[in-house]
Scaffold this active site. Structure first.
Site, PDB file in Angstrom:
ATOM      1  CE1 TYR A  56      33.087  41.107  52.638  1.00  4.75           C
ATOM      2  CE2 TYR A  56      33.429  43.312  51.761  1.00  4.75           C
ATOM      3  CZ  TYR A  56      33.408  41.933  51.580  1.00  4.75           C
ATOM      4  OH  TYR A  56      33.746  41.415  50.360  1.00  4.75           O
ATOM      5  NE  ARG A  59      37.136  46.552  51.959  1.00  4.77           N
ATOM      6  CZ  ARG A  59      36.635  46.317  50.753  1.00  4.77           C
ATOM      7  NH1 ARG A  59      36.108  45.128  50.475  1.00  4.77           N
ATOM      8  NH2 ARG A  59      36.645  47.261  49.827  1.00  4.77           N
ATOM      9  CG  ASN A  92      36.345  52.554  44.855  1.00  2.00           C
ATOM     10  OD1 ASN A  92      36.868  51.582  44.332  1.00  2.00           O
ATOM     11  ND2 ASN A  92      36.854  53.780  44.770  1.00  2.00           N
ATOM     12  CB  VAL A  93      32.173  48.792  48.882  1.00  2.00           C
ATOM     13  CG1 VAL A  93      31.881  47.789  47.759  1.00  2.00           C
ATOM     14  CG2 VAL A  93      33.482  48.439  49.586  1.00  2.00           C
ATOM     15  CG  HIS A 109      32.046  45.933  42.372  1.00  4.61           C
ATOM     16  ND1 HIS A 109      33.389  46.089  42.136  1.00  4.61           N
ATOM     17  CD2 HIS A 109      31.530  45.424  41.229  1.00  4.61           C
ATOM     18  CE1 HIS A 109      33.668  45.672  40.907  1.00  4.61           C
ATOM     19  NE2 HIS A 109      32.571  45.267  40.339  1.00  4.61           N
ATOM     20  N   GLY A 175      41.976  55.119  38.555  1.00  5.37           N
ATOM     21  CA  GLY A 175      42.385  54.313  39.695  1.00  5.37           C
ATOM     22  C   GLY A 175      41.873  52.894  39.709  1.00  5.37           C
ATOM     23  CB  THR A 176      40.084  50.642  38.004  1.00  2.60           C
ATOM     24  OG1 THR A 176      39.745  49.258  38.040  1.00  2.60           O
ATOM     25  CG2 THR A 176      39.879  51.187  36.606  1.00  2.60           C
ATOM     26  CB  ALA A 219      43.543  59.809  41.918  1.00  4.30           C
TER      27      ALA A 219
HETATM   28  N1  APR Z   1      46.096  57.411  42.153  1.00  2.00           N
HETATM   29  C1  APR Z   1      45.678  56.807  40.998  1.00  2.00           C
HETATM   30  N2  APR Z   1      45.680  55.460  40.807  1.00  2.00           N
HETATM   31  C2  APR Z   1      46.143  54.708  41.831  1.00  2.00           C
HETATM   32  C3  APR Z   1      46.609  55.265  43.052  1.00  2.00           C
HETATM   33  C4  APR Z   1      46.569  56.692  43.178  1.00  2.00           C
HETATM   34  N3  APR Z   1      46.986  57.290  44.291  1.00  2.00           N
HETATM   35  N4  APR Z   1      47.036  54.246  43.861  1.00  2.00           N
HETATM   36  C5  APR Z   1      46.841  53.099  43.162  1.00  2.00           C
HETATM   37  N5  APR Z   1      46.317  53.378  41.948  1.00  2.00           N
HETATM   38  C6  APR Z   1      45.947  52.431  40.880  1.00  2.00           C
HETATM   39  C7  APR Z   1      46.891  51.243  40.775  1.00  2.00           C
HETATM   40  O1  APR Z   1      47.921  51.534  39.847  1.00  2.00           O
HETATM   41  C8  APR Z   1      45.968  50.137  40.272  1.00  2.00           C
HETATM   42  O2  APR Z   1      45.971  50.101  38.849  1.00  2.00           O
HETATM   43  O3  APR Z   1      44.700  51.898  41.237  1.00  2.00           O
HETATM   44  C9  APR Z   1      44.579  50.573  40.753  1.00  2.00           C
HETATM   45  C10 APR Z   1      43.990  49.710  41.869  1.00  2.00           C
HETATM   46  O4  APR Z   1      43.783  48.424  41.360  1.00  2.00           O
HETATM   47  P1  APR Z   1      43.108  47.275  42.252  1.00  2.00           P
HETATM   48  O5  APR Z   1      43.755  47.214  43.554  1.00  2.00           O
HETATM   49  O6  APR Z   1      43.107  46.065  41.388  1.00  2.00           O
HETATM   50  O7  APR Z   1      41.617  47.804  42.500  1.00  2.00           O
HETATM   51  P2  APR Z   1      40.384  47.865  41.489  1.00  2.00           P
HETATM   52  O8  APR Z   1      40.834  47.967  40.086  1.00  2.00           O
HETATM   53  O9  APR Z   1      39.462  48.900  41.981  1.00  2.00           O
HETATM   54  O10 APR Z   1      39.714  46.418  41.729  1.00  2.00           O
HETATM   55  C11 APR Z   1      38.557  46.106  40.994  1.00  2.00           C
HETATM   56  O11 APR Z   1      38.353  44.020  42.125  1.00  2.00           O
HETATM   57  O12 APR Z   1      38.764  42.979  44.055  1.00  2.00           O
HETATM   58  C12 APR Z   1      37.760  43.419  43.263  1.00  2.00           C
HETATM   59  O13 APR Z   1      35.562  44.111  43.783  1.00  2.00           O
HETATM   60  C13 APR Z   1      36.898  44.462  43.942  1.00  2.00           C
HETATM   61  O14 APR Z   1      36.089  46.572  43.072  1.00  2.00           O
HETATM   62  C14 APR Z   1      37.212  45.737  43.155  1.00  2.00           C
HETATM   63  C15 APR Z   1      37.649  45.202  41.808  1.00  2.00           C
END
Ligand code: APR
Length: 232
Positions: A56, A59, A92-93, A109, A175-176, A219
């Site tokens: 962390y 990060r 996001n953190v 989170h 973006g998730t 995004a």
């Molecule tokens: N623009 C839009 N979307 C994007 C971009 C971008 N430039 N780059 C990547 N992505 C998308 C990917 O396609 C993916 O679907 O963002 C997503 C990221 O996914 P993860 O890496 O799984 O992250 P997230 O969904 O935020 O994770 C959720 O998991 O590990 C735990 O606590 C942690 O908060 C986190 C949670």
């Protein structure tokens, strides 16, 4: 889609990717380089707190040297326009939403900017470099951890989030990957309560089929375009 009044936006690591912050599940993502069990669970922290703090602290340094991008700024612009009842919830953190100009963002989170005493629960601003030995300002215990919600722990602000999902006209996911609960259930929760749902993501997520509409792309292109269309 009629003009939405109440909007809940959920963001994930993808919104900060173009600011140079690694996502979790990409080929070069954080979970490719670190074992979740070691760095993102209470058990991992009990086993090796120094390893967790190194993770962390790195990060925190990466977030500090990153800058908010056009997607963060567009959401702040939408909020500042004040024409919608907008709630921004982030997984996001990092603090890029706030540095992009948004206020009262719910960090479900936790946050890299916070320190938490594992003994008494006291919270204080995180130093750049944190260690377990750092004494708690309240109880003086050497039980300092990052104020991050780890796997197996209950996310923050859930009552407020669920309340807003029940009232929302529009739910937007940005973006998730839709793989981590309870955030991955928000689209369904909102849809069940009658909201329209929209996904803005680089790639199709695990939940794309569940959304009324899904747009793929970076995004920094999709979010400003969506905000412009809403404010037009
Ligand atoms: N623009 C839009 N979307 C994007 C971009 C971008 N430039 N780059 C990547 N992505 C998308 C990917 O396609 C993916 O679907 O963002 C997503 C990221 O996914 P993860 O890496 O799984 O992250 P997230 O969904 O935020 O994770 C959720 O998991 O590990 C735990 O606590 C942690 O908060 C986190 C949670």
């Amino acid at each position: 889609m009629s003009a939405p009044q109440k909007i809940v936006v959920l963001t994930g690591a993808g919104i900060s990717a173009e600011s140079g912050i690694a996502t979790f599940r990409a080929a070069d993502g954080l979970w490719e380089q670190h074992r979740i069990e070691d760095v993102a669970t209470p058990e991992g922290f009990a086993r090796d707190p120094a390893l967790v703090h190194r993770f962390y602290n790195a990060r925190r340094a990466a977030a500090a040297s990153a800058a908010p991008n056009a997607a963060h700024k567009a959401l702040a612009r939408l909020q500042a326009a004040g024409r919608h009842d907008l709630l921004i919830v982030t997984q996001n953190v990092d603090d890029l939403h706030e540095r992009g100009g948004a206020s009262s963002v719910l960090h479900m989170h936790g946050s890299l900017a916070g320190a938490l005493c594992a003994d008494c629960g006291h919270r204080w601003p995180a130093p750049a470099v944190m260690a377990q030995e750092d004494p708690c300002p309240a109880c003086h215990a050497a039980a300092t951890r990052p104020d991050i919600v780890w796997f197996g722990e209950i996310p923050y602000h859930m009552d407020r989030i669920w309340g807003a999902l029940r009232e929302a006209d529009l739910f937007v996911s940005i973006g998730t990957s839709g793989q981590v609960y309870p955030a991955a259930a928000f689209a369904q929760d909102a849809a069940r309560a009658g909201a329209q749902t929209l996904e803005l993501n680089l790639d199709p997520s695990a939940l794309t089929a569940e959304f009324d509409e899904a747009r793929q792309g970076p995004a920094t292109r999709l979010v400003p375009a969506w905000v412009d269309s809403l404010l037009a």
